[in-house]
Write a protein that holds these residues in place. Structure first.
Motif, PDB file in Angstrom:
ATOM      1  N   ILE A  63       0.866  -1.186   0.000  1.00  0.00           N
ATOM      2  CA  ILE A  63       0.000   0.000   0.000  1.00  0.00           C
ATOM      3  C   ILE A  63       0.897   1.229   0.000  1.00  0.00           C
ATOM      4  N   GLY A  76       2.504   4.231  -3.137  1.00  0.00           N
ATOM      5  CA  GLY A  76       3.441   4.372  -4.261  1.00  0.00           C
ATOM      6  C   GLY A  76       4.345   5.567  -4.077  1.00  0.00           C
ATOM      7  N   SER A  92       7.101  12.052  -1.437  1.00  0.00           N
ATOM      8  CA  SER A  92       8.252  11.668  -2.258  1.00  0.00           C
ATOM      9  C   SER A  92       8.478  12.564  -3.474  1.00  0.00           C
ATOM     10  N   ALA A  96       8.091  16.010  -2.791  1.00  0.00           N
ATOM     11  CA  ALA A  96       8.114  17.330  -2.150  1.00  0.00           C
ATOM     12  C   ALA A  96       9.344  17.494  -1.259  1.00  0.00           C
ATOM     13  N   SER A 134      13.695  17.920  -0.473  1.00  0.00           N
ATOM     14  CA  SER A 134      14.781  18.834  -0.887  1.00  0.00           C
ATOM     15  C   SER A 134      15.610  18.223  -2.015  1.00  0.00           C
ATOM     16  N   CYS A 189      -6.430   1.382  -1.153  1.00  0.00           N
ATOM     17  CA  CYS A 189      -6.781   0.259  -0.282  1.00  0.00           C
ATOM     18  C   CYS A 189      -7.774   0.793   0.745  1.00  0.00           C
ATOM     19  N   ALA A 232       3.090   1.011   3.356  1.00  0.00           N
ATOM     20  CA  ALA A 232       4.092   2.057   3.117  1.00  0.00           C
ATOM     21  C   ALA A 232       3.345   3.324   2.739  1.00  0.00           C
ATOM     22  N   VAL A 267      -3.973   4.053   7.994  1.00  0.00           N
ATOM     23  CA  VAL A 267      -4.278   2.824   7.251  1.00  0.00           C
ATOM     24  C   VAL A 267      -4.465   1.665   8.230  1.00  0.00           C
ATOM     25  N   HIS A 325       9.281  24.538   0.380  1.00  0.00           N
ATOM     26  CA  HIS A 325      10.366  25.062  -0.460  1.00  0.00           C
ATOM     27  C   HIS A 325       9.816  26.177  -1.341  1.00  0.00           C
ATOM     28  N   THR A 331      14.565  23.955   3.727  1.00  0.00           N
ATOM     29  CA  THR A 331      13.154  23.790   3.970  1.00  0.00           C
ATOM     30  C   THR A 331      12.811  24.323   5.353  1.00  0.00           C
ATOM     31  N   GLY A 375      11.703   7.420   7.636  1.00  0.00           N
ATOM     32  CA  GLY A 375      12.546   7.072   6.478  1.00  0.00           C
ATOM     33  C   GLY A 375      12.909   8.293   5.659  1.00  0.00           C
ATOM     34  N   LYS A 376      13.965   8.137   4.857  1.00  0.00           N
ATOM     35  CA  LYS A 376      14.456   9.187   3.965  1.00  0.00           C
ATOM     36  C   LYS A 376      14.457   8.630   2.551  1.00  0.00           C
ATOM     37  N   LEU A 377      14.417   9.489   1.559  1.00  0.00           N
ATOM     38  CA  LEU A 377      14.627   9.011   0.186  1.00  0.00           C
ATOM     39  C   LEU A 377      15.952   8.261   0.112  1.00  0.00           C
TER      40      LEU A 377
HETATM   41  C1  FAD Z   1      10.239  18.958   3.069  1.00  0.00           C
HETATM   42  C2  FAD Z   1      10.903  17.636   2.989  1.00  0.00           C
HETATM   43  C3  FAD Z   1      12.215  17.537   2.543  1.00  0.00           C
HETATM   44  C4  FAD Z   1      12.824  16.287   2.465  1.00  0.00           C
HETATM   45  N1  FAD Z   1      14.067  16.224   1.934  1.00  0.00           N
HETATM   46  C5  FAD Z   1      14.678  15.022   1.820  1.00  0.00           C
HETATM   47  C6  FAD Z   1      15.941  14.929   1.186  1.00  0.00           C
HETATM   48  O1  FAD Z   1      16.486  15.914   0.686  1.00  0.00           O
HETATM   49  N2  FAD Z   1      16.527  13.720   1.130  1.00  0.00           N
HETATM   50  C7  FAD Z   1      15.939  12.598   1.646  1.00  0.00           C
HETATM   51  O2  FAD Z   1      16.559  11.543   1.597  1.00  0.00           O
HETATM   52  N3  FAD Z   1      14.707  12.640   2.205  1.00  0.00           N
HETATM   53  C8  FAD Z   1      14.062  13.830   2.283  1.00  0.00           C
HETATM   54  N4  FAD Z   1      12.814  13.910   2.827  1.00  0.00           N
HETATM   55  C9  FAD Z   1      12.178  12.685   3.323  1.00  0.00           C
HETATM   56  C10 FAD Z   1      11.538  11.874   2.214  1.00  0.00           C
HETATM   57  O3  FAD Z   1      10.969  12.708   1.245  1.00  0.00           O
HETATM   58  C11 FAD Z   1      10.452  10.982   2.804  1.00  0.00           C
HETATM   59  O4  FAD Z   1      10.966  10.261   3.878  1.00  0.00           O
HETATM   60  C12 FAD Z   1       9.935   9.972   1.788  1.00  0.00           C
HETATM   61  O5  FAD Z   1       9.565  10.621   0.599  1.00  0.00           O
HETATM   62  C13 FAD Z   1       8.732   9.239   2.381  1.00  0.00           C
HETATM   63  O6  FAD Z   1       8.297   8.335   1.411  1.00  0.00           O
HETATM   64  P1  FAD Z   1       7.066   7.390   1.696  1.00  0.00           P
HETATM   65  O7  FAD Z   1       6.986   6.424   0.589  1.00  0.00           O
HETATM   66  O8  FAD Z   1       7.169   6.830   3.075  1.00  0.00           O
HETATM   67  O9  FAD Z   1       5.810   8.381   1.753  1.00  0.00           O
HETATM   68  P2  FAD Z   1       4.980   9.056   0.507  1.00  0.00           P
HETATM   69  O10 FAD Z   1       5.878   9.548  -0.555  1.00  0.00           O
HETATM   70  O11 FAD Z   1       4.033  10.054   1.087  1.00  0.00           O
HETATM   71  O12 FAD Z   1       4.181   7.826  -0.047  1.00  0.00           O
HETATM   72  C14 FAD Z   1       3.101   7.231   0.629  1.00  0.00           C
HETATM   73  C15 FAD Z   1       2.032   7.002  -0.405  1.00  0.00           C
HETATM   74  O13 FAD Z   1       1.012   6.182   0.156  1.00  0.00           O
HETATM   75  C16 FAD Z   1      -0.191   6.524  -0.503  1.00  0.00           C
HETATM   76  N5  FAD Z   1      -1.332   6.027   0.284  1.00  0.00           N
HETATM   77  C17 FAD Z   1      -1.701   6.428   1.520  1.00  0.00           C
HETATM   78  N6  FAD Z   1      -2.804   5.740   1.918  1.00  0.00           N
HETATM   79  C18 FAD Z   1      -3.118   4.885   0.905  1.00  0.00           C
HETATM   80  C19 FAD Z   1      -4.148   3.920   0.719  1.00  0.00           C
HETATM   81  N7  FAD Z   1      -5.081   3.692   1.654  1.00  0.00           N
HETATM   82  N8  FAD Z   1      -4.180   3.222  -0.453  1.00  0.00           N
HETATM   83  C20 FAD Z   1      -3.242   3.451  -1.423  1.00  0.00           C
HETATM   84  N9  FAD Z   1      -2.251   4.366  -1.288  1.00  0.00           N
HETATM   85  C21 FAD Z   1      -2.180   5.068  -0.139  1.00  0.00           C
HETATM   86  C22 FAD Z   1      -0.132   8.039  -0.592  1.00  0.00           C
HETATM   87  O14 FAD Z   1      -0.982   8.556  -1.588  1.00  0.00           O
HETATM   88  C23 FAD Z   1       1.349   8.285  -0.850  1.00  0.00           C
HETATM   89  O15 FAD Z   1       1.621   8.518  -2.222  1.00  0.00           O
HETATM   90  C24 FAD Z   1      12.142  15.130   2.875  1.00  0.00           C
HETATM   91  C25 FAD Z   1      10.813  15.224   3.294  1.00  0.00           C
HETATM   92  C26 FAD Z   1      10.187  16.460   3.315  1.00  0.00           C
HETATM   93  C27 FAD Z   1       8.746  16.557   3.694  1.00  0.00           C
END
Ligand code: FAD
Length: 498
Positions: A13, A15, A46, A48, A50, A176, A207, A215, A235, A272, A355-357
């Motif tokens: 769950i 993307g 992911s 939004a 830096s 989901c 995820a 969730v 940003h 940021t 977590g981080k990218l």
């Molecule tokens: C301002 C800022 C700056 C950052 N800068 C950096 C950086 O420079 N370098 C770095 O390494 N990290 C950085 N990070 C951290 C990094 O961006 C995040 O840790 C990472 O993108 C999180 O990814 P994710 O997959 O956990 O979450 P997300 O990208 O939010 O993905 C989760 C997804 O789950 C989906 N979802 C939720 N509920 C459901 C459901 N019920 N059914 C289906 N889909 C669902 C959502 O739509 C979403 O797309 C930064 C974060 C922020 C906010």
């Protein structure tokens, strides 16, 4: 590979980077995988960020050595895996007498240089700022060090493409809405544009980023093992503030740091902020206070004055951080925690908190190690050495030359952008063309119908924002009329939601 589209080993769950990273790793190890994303791939946190693949120099102040070591090591691995969307970035850290002392910065950078594996990236050094540098003339001394730039949203899409290539089903715009255990299976209800779909999975990966706790509580009707702290970061995009490829890392009087980054050739990205966020993560927007804060940091450090009229674009994201009860949102841990719920005889639920990218690949490996007891047949880890799609080339410059020889009629700007966005994947929409006219309608900034067609066909693009703000950042380069024409084209040609 499995044949029944409605059963799978693992249903993921989310993307964002963590969901696609886990889906890709799992599919490559032979598990049948289905990933559902309620919006577009990378629609939220992911895209939004830096956009840095970095160790996180400032995390050393919080003694986050585990995270920094892992992240530093990942810089070089990811650089080699994706030389099209990840490249080295040299940072300048000017010294301000009344902020962190010189010796402290030097010590921090010494640790940064030596804590993780570093082969290609040069180490740090002290420098005197040249007279023609863009910072205030009284700033005389600085440090330089290296991290990497990444196109965050494309990192997500490329992982999804690689997962798909080894058999995963990728379902954007599919939510989901419920899941419950039934014997050895998770019975999962998905909502798509055309209605509900029932799927059975042997394991569930949550995820969902900022929605991870929701969730578990709402769709799965279980207690969440951890609370999330949602911290907004914004940003702003300004017209390019200075010549040169260097980035700046600026200390603010509140002890926070702000990045100033070269962006899309013609722009400068500034961010940021850190502020607690309690609303719907999908609705987050930069506030006026945050924009003023970032403008003030620029005003303090740079010779050039800036005002809000110069803001070309701004965006905000929500960090889904593990709540460690720190009163300061900037100090909350950026490390991740994986939680597995389920007895050995029950289908597992693995949830990602934080977590981080930068650490997505290691997080995915760790997730699969946690799931190993349920999936004894899965193959070994494989992602460290395998390039991401389009990334199988040695140097961007050499690839640009290859493109020039094969398609001499492309403009230099197109060649540069194609290499930086697609690497070798651009052959998928260029290969048949013998002239610029063969690429079809031109929308501006080198974007053609052939490229849009490829994005719809191979990268799951469905809307104008998918192509102008996530698969590319051409939204910064096209005017309103050009963007409207892209929107029209997408409406006529993009596949409808399934
Ligand atoms: C301002 C800022 C700056 C950052 N800068 C950096 C950086 O420079 N370098 C770095 O390494 N990290 C950085 N990070 C951290 C990094 O961006 C995040 O840790 C990472 O993108 C999180 O990814 P994710 O997959 O956990 O979450 P997300 O990208 O939010 O993905 C989760 C997804 O789950 C989906 N979802 C939720 N509920 C459901 C459901 N019920 N059914 C289906 N889909 C669902 C959502 O739509 C979403 O797309 C930064 C974060 C922020 C906010």
């Amino acid at each position: 590979m499995h044949s029944d589209p409605d059963t799978c080993d693992l249903l993921v769950i989310g993307g964002g980077i963590n969901g696609v990273g886990i889906a890709n790793d799992a599919a490559g190890r032979g598990l049948s995988v289905l990933l559902c994303e309620q919006d577009d791939l990378a629609a939220h946190t992911s895209s939004a960020s830096s956009k840095l693949i970095h160790g996180g120099l400032r995390y050393l102040e919080h003694f986050a050595f585990r995270l920094v070591r892992e992240a530093l090591g990942e810089r070089e691995i990811l650089l080699a895996k994706a030389p099209h969307i990840i490249w080295p970035l040299r940072f300048v850290l000017p010294h301000e007498r009344h902020l962190r002392p010189w010796w402290m910065l030097r010590a921090g950078l010494f640790i940064y240089d030596h804590l993780g594996q570093r082969v290609r990236l040069p180490g740090s050094r002290a420098v005197k700022l040249a007279e023609d540098n863009p910072l205030r003339p009284d700033l005389l001394r600085a440090f330089e060090y290296s991290d990497c730039w990444v196109d965050d949203a494309r990192l997500v899409v490329l992982n999804a493409m690689q997962a798909h290539a080894v058999g995963a089903s990728i379902l954007p715009r599919t939510r989901c809405i419920a899941a419950r255990r039934e014997g050895a299976w998770w019975q999962v209800t998905l909502q798509t544009a055309s209605g509900l779909r029932e799927v059975r999975a042997r394991g569930l990966v949550n995820a969902a980023g900022p929605w991870a706790a929701k969730v578990i509580e709402d769709a799965l009707d279980l207690p969440s093992p951890h609370a999330l702290r949602l911290v907004q970061g914004s940003h702003i995009v300004l017209p390019r503030l200075y010549a040169g490829d260097q980035a700046y890392i600026l200390q603010n009087v509140d002890q926070r740091i702000v990045f100033v980054l070269p962006y899309e050739d013609d722009f400068t990205l500034v961010g940021t902020t850190d502020r607690d966020y309690r609303g719907d993560p999908a609705e987050v927007k930069p506030t006026r206070d945050e924009e003023d804060y970032l403008l003030a940091v620029i005003g303090h450090y740079f010779r050039q004055t800036v005002d809000r009229q110069q803001i070309q674009h701004s965006y905000a994201g929500v960090r889904p951080l593990l709540d460690d009860d720190d009163s300061n949102p900037a100090a909350v841990t950026r490390d991740y925690t994986l939680s597995v719920q389920g007895q050995p005889d029950q289908p597992p639920l693995l949830s990602v908190f934080g977590g981080k990218l930068t650490t997505y690949r290691r997080l995915a490996e760790s997730a699969l190690a946690h799931l190993q007891p349920w999936f004894g047949q899965m193959g070994p880890a494989w992602t460290a050495k395998q390039p991401l799609p389009g990334g199988d080339f040695a140097s961007p410059l050499a690839l640009e030359q290859e493109l020039e020889e094969a398609f001499p009629w492309l403009t230099q700007a197109q060649r540069r952008r194609f290499v930086r966005s697609y690497g070798r994947l651009c052959w998928r929409f260029l290969a048949e063309a013998r002239s610029a006219a063969d690429l079809g309608e031109m929308f501006g900034a080198g974007l053609t119908a052939a490229e849009l067609g490829y994005l719809c066909r191979d990268e799951w693009a469905q809307s104008v924002d998918d192509v102008l703000w996530r698969r590319s950042k051409l939204g910064l380069h096209l005017n309103a009329v050009e963007q409207a024409r892209v929107a029209e084209w997408m409406q006529e040609n993009a596949p409808a939601d399934s």
